[in-house]
Design a protein around this motif. Structure first.
Motif, PDB file in Angstrom:
ATOM      1  N   GLY A  77      -9.718   6.289  -1.111  1.00 52.99           N
ATOM      2  CA  GLY A  77      -8.903   6.145  -2.323  1.00 52.99           C
ATOM      3  C   GLY A  77      -7.426   6.013  -2.011  1.00 52.99           C
ATOM      4  N   GLY A  78      -6.952   6.744  -1.014  1.00 55.64           N
ATOM      5  CA  GLY A  78      -5.541   6.659  -0.634  1.00 55.64           C
ATOM      6  C   GLY A  78      -5.175   5.285  -0.101  1.00 55.64           C
ATOM      7  N   VAL A  79      -6.015   4.736   0.749  1.00 53.23           N
ATOM      8  CA  VAL A  79      -5.752   3.404   1.300  1.00 53.23           C
ATOM      9  C   VAL A  79      -5.843   2.362   0.189  1.00 53.23           C
ATOM     10  CG1 VAL A  79      -6.584   1.640   2.912  1.00 53.23           C
ATOM     11  CG2 VAL A  79      -6.506   4.041   3.618  1.00 53.23           C
ATOM     12  N   ALA A  80      -6.865   2.471  -0.661  1.00 50.88           N
ATOM     13  CA  ALA A  80      -7.045   1.523  -1.761  1.00 50.88           C
ATOM     14  C   ALA A  80      -5.896   1.613  -2.764  1.00 50.88           C
ATOM     15  CB  ALA A  80      -8.376   1.775  -2.459  1.00 50.88           C
ATOM     16  N   THR A  81      -5.467   2.822  -3.079  1.00 46.91           N
ATOM     17  CA  THR A  81      -4.360   3.010  -4.006  1.00 46.91           C
ATOM     18  C   THR A  81      -3.083   2.394  -3.451  1.00 46.91           C
ATOM     19  OG1 THR A  81      -5.307   4.977  -5.030  1.00 46.91           O
ATOM     20  CG2 THR A  81      -2.918   4.757  -5.141  1.00 46.91           C
ATOM     21  N   HIS A  82      -2.846   2.599  -2.165  1.00 46.96           N
ATOM     22  CA  HIS A  82      -1.674   1.985  -1.530  1.00 46.96           C
ATOM     23  C   HIS A  82      -1.720   0.472  -1.695  1.00 46.96           C
ATOM     24  CE1 HIS A  82       1.282   0.786   1.452  1.00 46.96           C
ATOM     25  NE2 HIS A  82       0.353  -0.006   1.950  1.00 46.96           N
ATOM     26  N   SER A 142      -3.673   6.058  -8.700  1.00 47.39           N
ATOM     27  CA  SER A 142      -4.497   7.149  -8.164  1.00 47.39           C
ATOM     28  C   SER A 142      -5.098   7.994  -9.281  1.00 47.39           C
ATOM     29  CB  SER A 142      -3.686   8.017  -7.196  1.00 47.39           C
ATOM     30  OG  SER A 142      -2.605   8.639  -7.849  1.00 47.39           O
ATOM     31  N   THR A 143      -4.387   8.131 -10.377  1.00 47.23           N
ATOM     32  CA  THR A 143      -4.951   8.849 -11.526  1.00 47.23           C
ATOM     33  C   THR A 143      -6.179   8.108 -12.050  1.00 47.23           C
ATOM     34  OG1 THR A 143      -2.798   9.747 -12.131  1.00 47.23           O
ATOM     35  CG2 THR A 143      -4.467   9.703 -13.862  1.00 47.23           C
ATOM     36  N   GLY A 144      -6.059   6.794 -12.160  1.00 48.68           N
ATOM     37  CA  GLY A 144      -7.206   5.993 -12.595  1.00 48.68           C
ATOM     38  C   GLY A 144      -8.370   6.099 -11.626  1.00 48.68           C
ATOM     39  N   TYR A 145      -8.064   6.086 -10.339  1.00 49.03           N
ATOM     40  CA  TYR A 145      -9.116   6.196  -9.325  1.00 49.03           C
ATOM     41  C   TYR A 145      -9.834   7.538  -9.425  1.00 49.03           C
ATOM     42  CZ  TYR A 145     -11.290   7.064  -4.790  1.00 49.03           C
ATOM     43  OH  TYR A 145     -12.168   7.411  -3.805  1.00 49.03           O
ATOM     44  N   VAL A 146      -9.083   8.621  -9.471  1.00 45.75           N
ATOM     45  CA  VAL A 146      -9.705   9.951  -9.514  1.00 45.75           C
ATOM     46  C   VAL A 146     -10.494  10.138 -10.815  1.00 45.75           C
ATOM     47  CG1 VAL A 146      -9.234  12.441  -9.595  1.00 45.75           C
ATOM     48  CG2 VAL A 146      -8.102  11.008  -7.894  1.00 45.75           C
ATOM     49  N   ALA A 147      -9.960   9.626 -11.924  1.00 43.60           N
ATOM     50  CA  ALA A 147     -10.692   9.717 -13.199  1.00 43.60           C
ATOM     51  C   ALA A 147     -11.989   8.917 -13.123  1.00 43.60           C
ATOM     52  CB  ALA A 147      -9.821   9.208 -14.342  1.00 43.60           C
ATOM     53  N   THR A 148     -11.914   7.715 -12.563  1.00 44.37           N
ATOM     54  CA  THR A 148     -13.112   6.885 -12.441  1.00 44.37           C
ATOM     55  C   THR A 148     -14.098   7.507 -11.460  1.00 44.37           C
ATOM     56  OG1 THR A 148     -11.775   4.938 -12.923  1.00 44.37           O
ATOM     57  CG2 THR A 148     -13.959   4.534 -12.033  1.00 44.37           C
ATOM     58  N   LEU A 149     -13.588   8.162 -10.438  1.00 41.68           N
ATOM     59  CA  LEU A 149     -14.452   8.862  -9.490  1.00 41.68           C
ATOM     60  C   LEU A 149     -15.276   9.934 -10.206  1.00 41.68           C
ATOM     61  CD1 LEU A 149     -15.056   8.754  -6.449  1.00 41.68           C
ATOM     62  CD2 LEU A 149     -13.247  10.439  -6.112  1.00 41.68           C
ATOM     63  N   ALA A 152     -17.370   7.542 -13.246  1.00 43.60           N
ATOM     64  CA  ALA A 152     -18.265   6.494 -12.734  1.00 43.60           C
ATOM     65  C   ALA A 152     -18.057   6.375 -11.228  1.00 43.60           C
ATOM     66  CB  ALA A 152     -17.972   5.170 -13.436  1.00 43.60           C
ATOM     67  N   PRO A 153     -18.597   7.311 -10.453  1.00 43.79           N
ATOM     68  CA  PRO A 153     -18.305   7.373  -9.025  1.00 43.79           C
ATOM     69  C   PRO A 153     -18.653   6.099  -8.247  1.00 43.79           C
ATOM     70  CG  PRO A 153     -19.830   9.139  -9.658  1.00 43.79           C
ATOM     71  CD  PRO A 153     -19.465   8.393 -10.892  1.00 43.79           C
ATOM     72  N   ARG A 154     -19.732   5.455  -8.570  1.00 41.79           N
ATOM     73  CA  ARG A 154     -20.100   4.234  -7.836  1.00 41.79           C
ATOM     74  C   ARG A 154     -19.067   3.134  -8.056  1.00 41.79           C
ATOM     75  NH1 ARG A 154     -26.515   3.271  -7.452  1.00 41.79           N
ATOM     76  NH2 ARG A 154     -27.059   5.383  -6.818  1.00 41.79           N
ATOM     77  N   THR A 155     -18.615   3.004  -9.276  1.00 36.35           N
ATOM     78  CA  THR A 155     -17.587   2.011  -9.593  1.00 36.35           C
ATOM     79  C   THR A 155     -16.296   2.323  -8.851  1.00 36.35           C
ATOM     80  OG1 THR A 155     -18.564   1.647 -11.771  1.00 36.35           O
ATOM     81  CG2 THR A 155     -16.267   0.959 -11.479  1.00 36.35           C
ATOM     82  N   ALA A 156     -15.907   3.592  -8.852  1.00 39.90           N
ATOM     83  CA  ALA A 156     -14.675   4.000  -8.164  1.00 39.90           C
ATOM     84  C   ALA A 156     -14.768   3.727  -6.676  1.00 39.90           C
ATOM     85  CB  ALA A 156     -14.401   5.486  -8.418  1.00 39.90           C
ATOM     86  N   ALA A 160     -12.511   1.194  -4.496  1.00 40.23           N
ATOM     87  CA  ALA A 160     -11.764   1.716  -3.351  1.00 40.23           C
ATOM     88  C   ALA A 160     -12.147   0.982  -2.070  1.00 40.23           C
ATOM     89  CB  ALA A 160     -11.996   3.216  -3.205  1.00 40.23           C
ATOM     90  N   ALA A 161     -13.430   0.707  -1.900  1.00 43.20           N
ATOM     91  CA  ALA A 161     -13.860  -0.014  -0.703  1.00 43.20           C
ATOM     92  C   ALA A 161     -13.243  -1.406  -0.672  1.00 43.20           C
ATOM     93  CB  ALA A 161     -15.388  -0.102  -0.658  1.00 43.20           C
ATOM     94  N   LEU A 162     -13.235  -2.092  -1.797  1.00 39.93           N
ATOM     95  CA  LEU A 162     -12.675  -3.442  -1.874  1.00 39.93           C
ATOM     96  C   LEU A 162     -11.214  -3.464  -1.431  1.00 39.93           C
ATOM     97  CD1 LEU A 162     -12.764  -6.441  -2.914  1.00 39.93           C
ATOM     98  CD2 LEU A 162     -11.952  -5.498  -5.078  1.00 39.93           C
ATOM     99  N   PHE A 163     -10.395  -2.571  -1.994  1.00 38.07           N
ATOM    100  CA  PHE A 163      -8.973  -2.603  -1.679  1.00 38.07           C
ATOM    101  C   PHE A 163      -8.647  -1.954  -0.340  1.00 38.07           C
ATOM    102  CE2 PHE A 163      -8.935  -3.726  -6.127  1.00 38.07           C
ATOM    103  CZ  PHE A 163      -8.112  -4.847  -6.069  1.00 38.07           C
ATOM    104  N   ALA A 164      -9.477  -1.033   0.130  1.00 35.52           N
ATOM    105  CA  ALA A 164      -9.272  -0.475   1.466  1.00 35.52           C
ATOM    106  C   ALA A 164      -9.584  -1.533   2.526  1.00 35.52           C
ATOM    107  CB  ALA A 164     -10.147   0.762   1.675  1.00 35.52           C
ATOM    108  N   VAL A 165     -10.660  -2.291   2.327  1.00 33.94           N
ATOM    109  CA  VAL A 165     -10.987  -3.370   3.257  1.00 33.94           C
ATOM    110  C   VAL A 165      -9.858  -4.396   3.266  1.00 33.94           C
ATOM    111  CG1 VAL A 165     -12.563  -5.324   3.632  1.00 33.94           C
ATOM    112  CG2 VAL A 165     -13.480  -3.037   3.181  1.00 33.94           C
TER     113      VAL A 165
END
Length: 182
Positions: A77-82, A142-149, A152-156, A160-165
């Motif tokens: 999430g940190g890498v994706a948020t960045h 990051s607020t959106g990510y943690v809320a979605t986690l 809807a954890p799979r969506t989050a 995160a995987a998409l933007f971290a990659v």
């Protein structure tokens, strides 16, 4: 702290010169009126309202926040948020989203732009400040990510995987360009 203590700190509803306590505090903080305190207060209020709404949605759906988060979710999430915050706030591709609130200054390399917020005060300026600051955007993203986690954890995790990659790919592009001397 009592109501009287608060009134003593803030003072009467309007001062002898006709200013409110908020105006007096703003003048004491920023006599040159450079900082858009009311705009930033509005931004903080909007953020708090968003967090409250997400909390109510989660409760209504019967979702409880986890006791702890996995290291993988936090790092991913940190890498994706960045990456996502940087895309929103600096990328040339996202400039149409920022254009109503910002003014182009110059290209910054790596398909990024340097922009400034339009106006000096008001909603347009405040949104422009938010949209040009990857650090500020990071809090909202990051607020959106943690809320979605939580909701809807799979969506989050897919987001995160998409933007971290993508962030890892960008880093490798920079390393490769340096090795080649580009």
């Amino acid at each position: 702290m009592s109501i009287r203590d608060l009134r003593d700190m803030v003072g009467p509803a309007h001062r002898a010169d006709g200013t409110s306590p908020a105006e007096s505090l703003a003048r004491a903080y920023d006599p040159e009126d450079v900082v858009d305190l009311s705009g930033f207060a509005g931004s903080l209020t909007t953020y708090a309202a968003g967090v409250a709404t997400l909390t109510l949605v989660g409760r209504a759906a019967g979702v409880q926040l986890p006791e702890r988060y996995s290291v993988v979710d936090v790092v991913l999430g940190g890498v994706a948020t960045h990456k996502f915050s940087r895309l929103l706030s600096r990328s040339s591709v996202a400039s149409p989203l920022r254009a109503p609130f910002t003014r182009f200054q110059e290209a910054a390399g790596s398909s990024e732009h340097v922009e400034e917020a339009r106006g000096e005060h008001g909603v347009r300026h405040t949104v422009g400040e938010l949209l040009t600051c990857p650090f500020c955007m990071g809090v909202w993203v990051s607020t959106g990510y943690v809320a979605t986690l939580a909701l809807a954890p799979r969506t989050a995790r897919a987001w995160a995987a998409l933007f971290a990659v993508s962030a890892i790919s960008d880093s490798l592009q920079h390393v490769y360009a340096r090795m080649r001397g580009d």
